[in-house]
Design a protein around this motif. Structure first.
Motif, PDB file in Angstrom:
ATOM      1  N   VAL A   1      15.820  -6.127   3.138  1.00 31.11           N
ATOM      2  CA  VAL A   1      15.273  -5.616   4.397  1.00 31.11           C
ATOM      3  C   VAL A   1      14.478  -4.337   4.148  1.00 31.11           C
ATOM      4  O   VAL A   1      13.368  -4.167   4.672  1.00 31.11           O
ATOM      5  N   LEU A   2      15.004  -3.426   3.335  1.00 25.66           N
ATOM      6  CA  LEU A   2      14.288  -2.179   3.042  1.00 25.66           C
ATOM      7  C   LEU A   2      12.985  -2.434   2.296  1.00 25.66           C
ATOM      8  O   LEU A   2      11.963  -1.780   2.573  1.00 25.66           O
ATOM      9  N   ILE A   3      12.986  -3.372   1.367  1.00 27.12           N
ATOM     10  CA  ILE A   3      11.757  -3.678   0.633  1.00 27.12           C
ATOM     11  C   ILE A   3      10.717  -4.280   1.575  1.00 27.12           C
ATOM     12  O   ILE A   3       9.541  -3.916   1.535  1.00 27.12           O
ATOM     13  N   GLY A   4      11.140  -5.184   2.445  1.00 21.44           N
ATOM     14  CA  GLY A   4      10.218  -5.758   3.428  1.00 21.44           C
ATOM     15  C   GLY A   4       9.659  -4.710   4.372  1.00 21.44           C
ATOM     16  O   GLY A   4       8.468  -4.710   4.694  1.00 21.44           O
ATOM     17  N   TYR A   5      10.514  -3.783   4.799  1.00 21.00           N
ATOM     18  CA  TYR A   5      10.075  -2.709   5.683  1.00 21.00           C
ATOM     19  C   TYR A   5       9.087  -1.795   4.961  1.00 21.00           C
ATOM     20  O   TYR A   5       8.101  -1.326   5.554  1.00 21.00           O
ATOM     21  N   ALA A   6       9.323  -1.539   3.671  1.00 21.53           N
ATOM     22  CA  ALA A   6       8.405  -0.702   2.897  1.00 21.53           C
ATOM     23  C   ALA A   6       7.035  -1.371   2.770  1.00 21.53           C
ATOM     24  O   ALA A   6       6.003  -0.703   2.882  1.00 21.53           O
ATOM     25  N   PHE A   7       7.008  -2.697   2.569  1.00 24.10           N
ATOM     26  CA  PHE A   7       5.728  -3.415   2.528  1.00 24.10           C
ATOM     27  C   PHE A   7       5.005  -3.287   3.864  1.00 24.10           C
ATOM     28  O   PHE A   7       3.797  -3.064   3.915  1.00 24.10           O
ATOM     29  N   SER A   8       5.746  -3.419   4.951  1.00 21.42           N
ATOM     30  CA  SER A   8       5.157  -3.305   6.279  1.00 21.42           C
ATOM     31  C   SER A   8       4.606  -1.903   6.524  1.00 21.42           C
ATOM     32  O   SER A   8       3.487  -1.739   7.041  1.00 21.42           O
ATOM     33  N   LEU A   9       5.373  -0.881   6.159  1.00 19.65           N
ATOM     34  CA  LEU A   9       4.917   0.502   6.324  1.00 19.65           C
ATOM     35  C   LEU A   9       3.678   0.794   5.484  1.00 19.65           C
ATOM     36  O   LEU A   9       2.738   1.441   5.955  1.00 19.65           O
ATOM     37  N   ALA A  10       3.660   0.322   4.237  1.00 22.77           N
ATOM     38  CA  ALA A  10       2.527   0.592   3.349  1.00 22.77           C
ATOM     39  C   ALA A  10       1.256  -0.065   3.879  1.00 22.77           C
ATOM     40  O   ALA A  10       0.188   0.546   3.892  1.00 22.77           O
TER      41      ALA A  10
ATOM     42  N   SER B   1       7.783   9.118   7.009  1.00 22.17           N
ATOM     43  CA  SER B   1       8.501  10.344   6.652  1.00 22.17           C
ATOM     44  C   SER B   1       8.345  10.633   5.164  1.00 22.17           C
ATOM     45  O   SER B   1       7.977   9.772   4.368  1.00 22.17           O
ATOM     46  N   ALA B   2       8.668  11.848   4.783  1.00 21.93           N
ATOM     47  CA  ALA B   2       8.508  12.285   3.395  1.00 21.93           C
ATOM     48  C   ALA B   2       9.459  11.563   2.438  1.00 21.93           C
ATOM     49  O   ALA B   2       9.210  11.510   1.240  1.00 21.93           O
ATOM     50  N   ALA B   3      10.543  10.989   2.950  1.00 17.56           N
ATOM     51  CA  ALA B   3      11.512  10.306   2.097  1.00 17.56           C
ATOM     52  C   ALA B   3      10.928   9.079   1.403  1.00 17.56           C
ATOM     53  O   ALA B   3      11.429   8.651   0.374  1.00 17.56           O
ATOM     54  N   TRP B   4       9.849   8.526   1.955  1.00 18.67           N
ATOM     55  CA  TRP B   4       9.227   7.339   1.359  1.00 18.67           C
ATOM     56  C   TRP B   4       8.306   7.711   0.204  1.00 18.67           C
ATOM     57  O   TRP B   4       7.834   6.830  -0.505  1.00 18.67           O
ATOM     58  N   GLY B   5       8.022   8.967  -0.021  1.00 19.99           N
ATOM     59  CA  GLY B   5       7.187   9.410  -1.139  1.00 19.99           C
ATOM     60  C   GLY B   5       5.796   8.811  -1.108  1.00 19.99           C
ATOM     61  O   GLY B   5       5.338   8.247  -2.085  1.00 19.99           O
ATOM     62  N   MET B   6       5.116   8.953   0.018  1.00 24.26           N
ATOM     63  CA  MET B   6       3.815   8.327   0.191  1.00 24.26           C
ATOM     64  C   MET B   6       2.713   9.038  -0.588  1.00 24.26           C
ATOM     65  O   MET B   6       2.678  10.257  -0.674  1.00 24.26           O
TER      66      MET B   6
ATOM     67  N   LEU C   1      18.960   1.262  -1.280  1.00 19.43           N
ATOM     68  CA  LEU C   1      19.953   1.433  -0.217  1.00 19.43           C
ATOM     69  C   LEU C   1      19.523   2.382   0.898  1.00 19.43           C
ATOM     70  O   LEU C   1      19.924   2.198   2.023  1.00 19.43           O
ATOM     71  N   TYR C   2      18.718   3.396   0.632  1.00 22.94           N
ATOM     72  CA  TYR C   2      18.162   4.242   1.691  1.00 22.94           C
ATOM     73  C   TYR C   2      16.930   4.951   1.139  1.00 22.94           C
ATOM     74  O   TYR C   2      16.835   5.186  -0.065  1.00 22.94           O
ATOM     75  N   PRO C   3      15.979   5.297   1.988  1.00 24.92           N
ATOM     76  CA  PRO C   3      14.789   6.016   1.523  1.00 24.92           C
ATOM     77  C   PRO C   3      15.180   7.375   0.935  1.00 24.92           C
ATOM     78  O   PRO C   3      15.955   8.112   1.524  1.00 24.92           O
ATOM     79  N   GLY C   4      14.668   7.689  -0.203  1.00 26.77           N
ATOM     80  CA  GLY C   4      14.996   8.929  -0.894  1.00 26.77           C
ATOM     81  C   GLY C   4      15.563   8.654  -2.275  1.00 26.77           C
ATOM     82  O   GLY C   4      15.383   9.424  -3.194  1.00 26.77           O
ATOM     83  N   LEU C   5      16.270   7.540  -2.434  1.00 28.59           N
ATOM     84  CA  LEU C   5      16.775   7.087  -3.730  1.00 28.59           C
ATOM     85  C   LEU C   5      15.888   5.915  -4.126  1.00 28.59           C
ATOM     86  O   LEU C   5      15.957   4.844  -3.538  1.00 28.59           O
ATOM     87  N   ASN C   6      14.993   6.122  -5.100  1.00 30.34           N
ATOM     88  CA  ASN C   6      13.917   5.170  -5.360  1.00 30.34           C
ATOM     89  C   ASN C   6      13.973   4.598  -6.767  1.00 30.34           C
ATOM     90  O   ASN C   6      14.501   5.214  -7.672  1.00 30.34           O
ATOM     91  N   PHE C   7      13.353   3.399  -6.939  1.00 28.22           N
ATOM     92  CA  PHE C   7      13.291   2.812  -8.273  1.00 28.22           C
ATOM     93  C   PHE C   7      11.960   2.165  -8.618  1.00 28.22           C
ATOM     94  O   PHE C   7      11.800   1.638  -9.706  1.00 28.22           O
TER      95      PHE C   7
END
Length: 120
Positions: A36-45, A71-76, A98-104
Motif C-alpha cells: 500500500v505504501l509503495i502504491g501510494y508513493a507512486f501515486s504521490l510521485a 511532506s518532507a518525510a518522503w524525501g522529494m 513501514l512508514y515514511p521516513g525509514l527508506n530503502f
C-alpha cells in the motif's frame, strides 16, 4: 490400551495453533501495508510531477508546485526543465519501509505539459 477420558485429548490445541499462526498473519499484514505504501508513493510521485509540469508550463516554480502536497518525510527531489514546446518534470520520492521516513529505495514520477505562450 487404556481408556481415554473424554475431552482431554485436544486440550491446548487451539492455543498452540494460535501461537503458530499469529506470526504468519502479522507478516502478511506487514507485506500488504508495504505494498500500500509503495502504491501510494507512486501515486504521490506522479501527481507531484504533473503539478510541477503544469506550474512550470505557465511560468511558476515547478519545484514549489511539486512539493506543495508532499511532506518532507518522503524525501522529494524535483528536476524540472523545458524541452522544446514541452515542460518536463521528474519527481523522485524515497520508498518507505513501514512508514515514511525509514527508506530503502526511490520511486520516480515523470510528467510533461505544453508550454503556454502569452498572446502578443
Amino acid at each position: 490400551m487404556p481408556a481415554r477420558r473424554p475431552g482431554r485429548g485436544d486440550r491446548g490445541q487451539v492455543a498452540i495453533e494460535f501461537v503458530g499462526t499469529v506470526p504468519l498473519i502479522l507478516l502478511l499484514v506487514v507485506a500488504v501495508w508495504e505494498c500500500v505504501l509503495i502504491g501510494y508513493a507512486f501515486s504521490l510521485a506522479g501527481n507531484a510531477a504533473d503539478e510541477g509540469a503544469r506550474a512550470g508550463a505557465v511560468g511558476r516554480s515547478c519545484e514549489e508546485a511539486a512539493a506543495e502536497h508532499i511532506s518532507a518525510a518522503w524525501g522529494m527531489y524535483a528536476d524540472c526543465a523545458p524541452s522544446g514546446d514541452i515542460y518536463k518534470a521528474t519527481v523522485t520520492l524515497k520508498i518507505p519501509v513501514l512508514y515514511p521516513g525509514l527508506n530503502f529505495g526511490e520511486i520516480t514520477g515523470t510528467a510533461g505539459a505544453a508550454m503556454e505562450k502569452e498572446k502578443e
